[in-house]
Design an enzyme around this catalytic site. Sequence first.
Site, PDB file in Angstrom:
ATOM      1  N   ASP A   1      30.694  45.681  36.421  1.00 20.18           N
ATOM      2  CA  ASP A   1      31.991  46.155  36.904  1.00 20.18           C
ATOM      3  C   ASP A   1      33.132  45.202  36.535  1.00 20.18           C
ATOM      4  O   ASP A   1      32.911  44.022  36.241  1.00 20.18           O
ATOM      5  CB  ASP A   1      31.962  46.287  38.430  1.00 20.18           C
ATOM      6  CG  ASP A   1      31.105  47.450  38.899  1.00 20.18           C
ATOM      7  OD1 ASP A   1      30.381  48.041  38.078  1.00 20.18           O
ATOM      8  OD2 ASP A   1      31.163  47.759  40.108  1.00 20.18           O
TER       9      ASP A   1
ATOM     10  N   HIS B   1      28.773  41.994  37.443  1.00 17.22           N
ATOM     11  CA  HIS B   1      30.179  41.997  37.004  1.00 17.22           C
ATOM     12  C   HIS B   1      30.322  41.252  35.680  1.00 17.22           C
ATOM     13  O   HIS B   1      29.796  40.137  35.538  1.00 17.22           O
ATOM     14  CB  HIS B   1      31.064  41.335  38.060  1.00 17.22           C
ATOM     15  CG  HIS B   1      31.097  42.081  39.365  1.00 17.22           C
ATOM     16  ND1 HIS B   1      30.077  42.002  40.287  1.00 17.22           N
ATOM     17  CD2 HIS B   1      32.007  42.952  39.869  1.00 17.22           C
ATOM     18  CE1 HIS B   1      30.371  42.784  41.314  1.00 17.22           C
ATOM     19  NE2 HIS B   1      31.526  43.374  41.099  1.00 17.22           N
TER      20      HIS B   1
HETATM   21 ZN   LIG Z   1      34.889  46.251  41.200  1.00 18.28          ZN
END
Ligand SMILES: [Zn+2]
Length: 228
Positions: free
Chosen positions: A48, A191
């Site tokens: 992400d 991430h």
């Molecule tokens: Zn996020």
Amino acid sequence: MKHLRFMVAAAAAVIGSLLLSVPAHAAPAPAPVAADDPWNGQIFLTFDDGPGGTYTDEILAVLEANNAKATFFQLGQNAQRDPARSRAVLAAGHALGNHSWDHPDMTTLTRAQMDSQIGRTQTLLESFGAEVNCFRPPYGAHNTTVNQAITGAGLQRQMWNEDTKDWSRPGVDAIVNVLLGATPGDVVLMHDGGGDRSQTVEALEIALPQLAAKGYTFGITPKCSPAP
Ligand SMILES: [Zn+2]
């Protein structure tokens, strides 16, 4: 007899040194994927908040080295700032997912603002040639109206069930441990953007070969996969 005892002791010493030489991160013995596994051995890695500069490049490299495909939930504002990296993720055979324009808590927005967050990002990612089929709400925050905005845009909501908490930089070993606990069908949250992701990169380098040694593979989530 004295000579025999010496031989036994020497053999024990050799075996002992062999055991000691096994590295801490040695791969476990490969286990066949269960015949009734509906996921066909696939684990779904997701990244992400990118594109995230050189961390995105490093993650792409470790994915390629492990023959892994993944889903990248990008922010519109980051993709606009760095379209070349957004396109590089796509060109490497991964899927792009929509993660809003600038990471608001969607539940605090009006429906019109939700539509704008989703729509602007969708238009930008599609301009790179991406088929974007899924949306992940920032922080996982969603309610009935958010869900309606997602489906109204023709997208499916993609959550996760394994959280590495890599955003908090908990240490490489902590991220590795969550990764090694993944089994087929799991959607793992990581991430590539939003800060220093060197721990994420290092953890992937350690964990992916071990998961592969178990017979697992890494694919794009079914909801996010482009149409065949
Ligand atoms: Zn996020």
